[in-house]
Design an enzyme around this catalytic site. Structure first.
Site, mmCIF file in Angstrom:
data_model
loop_
_atom_site.group_PDB
_atom_site.id
_atom_site.type_symbol
_atom_site.label_atom_id
_atom_site.label_comp_id
_atom_site.label_asym_id
_atom_site.label_seq_id
_atom_site.Cartn_x
_atom_site.Cartn_y
_atom_site.Cartn_z
ATOM 1 C CD GLU A 43 35.689 89.390 161.087
ATOM 2 O OE1 GLU A 43 36.239 89.875 160.071
ATOM 3 O OE2 GLU A 43 35.564 88.162 161.252
ATOM 4 C CG HIS A 82 40.641 80.168 167.212
ATOM 5 N ND1 HIS A 82 41.698 79.747 166.454
ATOM 6 C CD2 HIS A 82 39.584 80.257 166.370
ATOM 7 C CE1 HIS A 82 41.301 79.567 165.196
ATOM 8 N NE2 HIS A 82 40.027 79.876 165.114
#
Ligand SMILES: Cc1ncc(C[n+]2csc(CCOP(=O)(O)OP(=O)(O)O)c2C)c(N)n1
Ligand SMILES: Cc1ncc(C[n+]2csc(CCOP(=O)(O)OP(=O)(O)O)c2C)c(N)n1
Ligand SMILES: [Mg+2]
Ligand SMILES: [Mg+2]
Lengths: 340, 412, 340, 412
Positions: free
Chosen positions: C60, C129
């Site tokens: 990322e 998540h």
């Protein structure tokens, strides 16, 4: 008791804990042989060896990750970020791992890591050596966040943090590292040793200042001022110089917050000014204001004021215009008092 | 954008995509007998160049074992290994089906990769600390974790040791020195280096072993792990399970066109690439690396060359991105089939025993599942008390959490 | 007009902007050949090629760094974080670089990068998540932060974000990705298409919803409810079902905040409830409360309430107990109204 | 902690510390004539093994140049290079002194490393984009930036192109394709890979070049840069300036005991280690790598082996952590002295001309300083208007900043 600067008090805290407990070590960039760019780990390498005053590669994320692994394996690493501005490469390890480990493992694993980070402006460091990111960490469940305002508290809080079994992010305001700061908006004014400052007298041995307890520094009835770190001194000077009968609370720990002390004071004064050097929007001041208006709504006689850094990067040339100085704090107190 | 020149940006492509014929022509798989030699004594990273670019194999395609990597394992141990791998596969099958029936929120199989975790766990000591990713459930089987407990975790019931907090497969088992698995890829790889540093700091002999997938090697934590492990010669095994895919993305988006093991050499870490579907080779390489670590020679970087035979997880449909046949045609075969064949070749196993064991293990996981679900299911409970979610955020609950817990209890 | 889910609306926004401007590209993990794990980039690879629907390594921080470099070199990268929970490895590039570049270079350099991040719970994703980190980004000067609550806004806001020359962090609530959410505290209740939802009717072509403008969704006089993302639907259902005459404002953009719309409403109602799924302490709700109490102090007739996620990691088994549901919102509105 | 075993944690040590005699015995510096050959045509990373572990040198210890890396540079160009390096050194001297007098808040010299930036800038095209660290001021001199403007930035006066926002030395100069320097180490290394990807995306021929120090290679962004550059074959030069020290920390805390260039090979990037104090060698390697990038063959990783002859910055006192003599005894000498000697050997230079040039450049920076300070000083101004700090946070100022600006103006 010895007169110590905050740097010396931090050194002393590290020395005391390392001496008492072989599982305590310091680690970070330039903290070993050299003793740290701000000298907070001076002398530890000679006294405890290279593996306990551990120089590391320049990889903040790797340093914290290694500290987490060490913490899981029974050590108590005290990590130094060279500047708080450089904590971001480590933030995934701090937020996703360090802060969450105990919870996600149902209490099976945890890592008692302390992360020390010199924060705030004051050294003409521009936008990458002056930031105050403490607010971000208070939004992360599982972390404790601390910022001392004087040598006595710095040592006592740091020892508490190292002995605590939860992870602690420990912010150290550079501006008051080497002496008191009386809130003059000039870089070089004010005395430059802690000798005559009551909180500059520091015991040489072990003692603690508990995490989660604020310190009421001045009693007063007209308005409550909440501050931490450097801003405690600025607020103190503003109160002194304005002659306002303000109550000054040094928060010391931002999370867990000493809501009790704050609420008691604001219910009494009915007015409140919150001060920090960090940028305003979504800074920790916002949490303070929210908490107070929830708990003290019916006691409030004026809007709670926020005096903070501007919502801009920290500028090199305008340190003292950026800095939330006495004038702005005094004006905010005045506005609060005049309201009704 | 002013220009309309054609793009010159190179973008890696998969070796095969749906509708295409799987193409393994780039693989260059050496025969078992061409395995690079097993080094003797202390070794530098540079000296492992052949090991990192080659492929350590012990079992050949016919199930015969040979070469200087051949580990000294009794037939009983081999059968034990086979049994563990088959147990894992039976467990995976069951759990996958239960997920499809709505009993689990999520599941991840390790089909085709069982040898990695099983052989490695067998080659390590019980006191060695494991920092796995989500595809090394085999470690738990070797270390003897109760399958019922694993299931209870996966359905977050009242007996879940993680108190309903974690998704399925993110196991944690302190007693077995199995670290809490994170949902964030690779974060524990670098922690393993730190754990191993602490072991050396304390003068202890325990080593650490960590796993990431091929795709996860791209994360910063893998770099940190290699750098710290190499700098401080930490006693840690850094494993990369190269199963060729990261969800839909082929390994070519992480490997930069060479082997993963080659990257280890750049960090001055002795590095080995091993046939991950060859139980014996994985065992041998692990044993060798663990010995090095224990003797103070530092980390080893191990690439396990294997194949993810199934979808990424229950949330995934591989038909959308890879050729249908790829798994079946994978040239390095299946680890269970290969060890089975080897045992048969040794005369220590036969098809009947194999079928019997398969049936026994299927029964066993069925029984375990029935027991587990008896302690509560995800949707209907019983679970841990809801208020327990406020525990373990901190060691002791601070006032603001006490207050929130009260609010939850009072429904306000 | 076509009935679209939020996923389809986002796809459509990306398609429109990529078609109009060859400098726009999407990049991220699994966004290329596969079309994204949530399908938001489906079809773009076939239509625009591998270099414009760019699969990336799982890094990322590297993805955002590359996007910054591309932005400086004239492209408009739209980055997908596979989950908002995984934005932390990129946060140094976002905070220290992307957000600061224009300012620190005196306006010489800037990078018009959009970072899309699926946030919030709703898929039994547990603590890694399900997070809602939007508050952190609102504390970072130089970033715009957006979160849509419906397909129409999602497309219009995303096109605005891509066309904007400032960096934008664009949060997408997963819980309402594929259909409306009527605020029932049950995983599977409620209709599952947008067909009959007014904001589910989306123009096929180009249009924009401006950044920085809130949307008053319900007019009412008794209490103002501020929400964004999924919580707009929960609040709406709570208002509907409780029969309270509440004014509901969908913030849409958190920064820059539409203070005007908020202040106007709260001055009228004198009461306010702030709702978000993110953890409470130092969440964006704190900024909203602070701003309102500063601007509307003399109009407030009850403490501003915060209804938020608890200060714990997001738990797997207790999604719906963690989730700030209708009951808590209704109770808060009731408390606000009953005060005087 | 229960155990009291002695620690087994390995911790790297510096080759010398204060009070010790500098020890270069680990260096293994090959002679110039032993330089690895210059590769012809397209090359793989593996084929650069010797280049990455060896050392490319052109100038020998006597100032003679030879070998197949010898670049085709006229005497005029060499003198130009010498002049730039001497100009940089004169500038550094002046600015350092001004900092000591309180005119600058901070300064960083590049003494001993001038060849890296100067030779590289001369070997690149003006349209190539530079992503430097804070120690490549030489790039600006070659690209012709006004020294007065650089000084105005360093003292944040009214003519500072960065409007008083940045610390000294964190230059930005869009016109010269010189990217804004960040205070955060290495963050721009990975951005450079992205910039280069965009260049390829657009079908353009411009390449990027990025620099980090040896210590900074430990940051994740260096890993990202290598991974992305290799994966997408981005036209970028990734330079590591190995000046042996990172503040007080020796390179051994970042190098893992091998060369930095070796790390590049692990990422499948052709990699070269070059004598960073050899102007000709740096020029030659850069020219070669730039050509590769421009032809679409992707990135090159270049380690410049040099020495930080002075302290880290004005905030630093190297006497606290390294042997006093280390800089003087550095076996690869000084880049200016070596190019000077070479020109003398060529008969194109002499001591008088050298002394005259030195004096001329000292005068020139003195004049520039006087002019710069005439536009305002850090402490007394004039600066940009204070309110300008609210500009450029966003392209257009949003309401909350307009409001804060008003508060600042009204002092409330
Ligand atoms: C930091 C982070 N980024 C992204 C993800 C989403 N994600 C989960 S698994 C996965 C693919 C991992 O592939 P690989 O490392 O090859 O492991 P495998 O699944 O093949 O075992 C991704 C992208 C994540 N969990 N964490
Ligand atoms: C992310 C980050 N971490 C730490 C620092 C503090 N710091 C500034 S320079 C420096 C040393 C860098 O050494 P090296 O990369 O070798 O470059 P050199 O100074 O030798 O040119 C450090 C640790 C920083 N600026 N940024
Ligand atoms: Mg994989
Ligand atoms: Mg250096």
């Amino acid at each position: 008791m010895t007169a110590m600067s905050m740097v010396q008090a931090i050194q002393s805290a590290l020395d005391c804990t390392m001496e008492a407990d072989p599982s305590v070590l310091v680690m970070g960039e330039d903290v070993g042989f050299f003793g740290g760019v701000f000298r907070c780990t001076e002398g530890l390498y000679e006294k405890y060896g290279a593996h306990r005053a551990l120089d590391t590669p320049i990889a903040e994320g790797g340093i914290v990750a290694a500290a987490v692994g060490m913490g899981v394996n029974g050590l108590r690493p005290v990590v130094e970020m060279q500047f708080a501005d450089y904590i971001y490469p480590a933030i995934d390890q701090i937020i996703s791992e360090l802060a969450r480990l105990r919870h996600r493992s149902g209490g099976e694993f945890w890592a008692p890591v302390v992360i020390r980070a010199p924060c705030d402006g004051g050294i003409r460091g521009g936008q990458t050596h002056s930031q105050s990111p403490e607010g971000i960490f208070t939004h992360v469940c599982g972390l404790k966040t601390v910022m001392p305002s004087n040598p006595y508290d710095a040592k006592g809080l740091l020892i508490s943090a190292i002995e605590d079994d939860d992870p602690v992010v420990f912010f150290e305001p550079k501006r008051i590292y080497n002496g008191p700061f009386y809130g003059h908006n000039e870089p070089s004014s004010g005395p430059n040793s802690w000798t005559k400052h009551p909180m500059g007298e520091v015991p040489n041995g072990h003692y603690t200042v508990p995490l989660g307890k604020a310190n009421v520094l001045r009693r007063g009835g007209a308005v409550t001022v909440l501050a931490y770190g450097t801003m405690v001194h600025v607020a103190d000077a503003a109160i002194e110089n304005s002659g306002i009968d303000a109550e000054l609370i040094d928060l010391r720990t931002l999370l867990p917050l000493d809501t009790e002390a704050i609420v008691e004071s604001v219910r009494k004064t009915g007015r409140c000014v919150v001060v920090h050097e960090a940028t305003r929007t979504s800074g920790f001041g916002a949490e303070l204001v929210s908490e107070i208006q929830e708990e003290c709504f019916w006691y409030l006689r004026a809007p709670i004021e926020r005096v903070t850094g501007w919502d801009t990067p920290y500028p090199h040339a305008y340190e003292w215009e950026y800095f939330p100085g006495q004038a702005r704090i005094s004006a905010a107190m005045q506005r609060a008092i005049e309201c009704d | 954008m002013k220009t309309s020149s054609p793009s010159r940006l190179f973008v890696p492509v998969a070796s095969s995509r749906p509708g295409e014929v799987p193409d393994f022509s780039q693989l260059h798989i050496p025969e078992a007998k061409a395995s690079p030699a097993k080094p003797e004594g202390v070794i530098t990273a540079e000296e492992t160049y052949d090991l990192a670019l080659g492929l350590v194999r012990v079992l050949d395609d016919g199930g015969c074992a040979a070469g200087d990597w051949l580990p000294d394992l009794s037939v009983e141990r081999l059968i034990e290994g086979l049994r563990h791998m088959m147990h894992v596969r039976a467990y995976d099958e069951r759990m996958f089906r239960m997920q499809r029936q709505g009993q689990l929120s999520f599941y991840v199989k390790c089909t085709g990769e069982e040898a990695v975790a099983v052989a490695q766990a067998m080659a390590l000591n019980p006191g060695d600390m494991l920092f796995p990713s989500y595809r090394q459930q085999g470690l738990l089987f070797v270390r003897g974790r109760s399958v019922v407990d694993m299931m209870c975790h996966c359905i977050s019931n009242a007996r879940d040791n993680l108190k309903g907090r974690q998704m399925p497969v993110f196991y944690s088992w302190k007693e077995g020195n199995f670290f809490s698995i994170s949902g964030n890829l690779a974060t524990q790889y670098s922690q393993a280096a730190g754990w191993a540093m602490a072991s050396a700091y304390k003068g202890e002999e325990h080593i650490a072993s960590a796993w990431v997938g091929d795709g996860s090697t791209a994360e910063a934590d893998v770099h940190y792990a290699m750098l710290f492990a190499a700098t401080y010669k930490a006693p840690v095994l850094l494993n990369v399970v190269n199963n060729q895919w990261a969800i839909s993305t082929p390994q070519s988006f992480a490997s930069t066109g060479t082997t993963f093991a080659a990257r280890g050499i750049g960090y001055h870490i002795p590095s080995v690439r091993v046939d991950g579907n060859d139980f014996l080779a994985v065992y041998a390489v692990t044993e060798w690396a663990a010995e090095r670590a224990r003797q103070g020679h530092g980390p080893t970087f191990i690439e396990h060359f294997t194949y993810r035979a199934e979808g990424h997880s229950t949330s995934d449909n591989p038909a959308g991105y890879r050729a249908e046949d790829e798994a079946r045609l994978w040239p390095l075969g299946d680890p269970i089939a290969r060890l089975k064949q080897h045992l048969i070749t040794l005369g220590a196993w036969d098809l009947d025993r194999h079928a019997a064991l398969e049936a026994e293990l299927a029964d066993s996981v069925t029984r375990d599942w029935k027991e587990a679900i008896g302690y509560g299911s995800l949707e209907s409970g019983p679970h841990w008390p809801v208020e327990s979610m406020f525990e373990d955020v901190f060691k002791e609950m601070p006032p603001h959490l006490l207050k929130q817990r009260k609010q939850l209890e009072s429904g306000s």
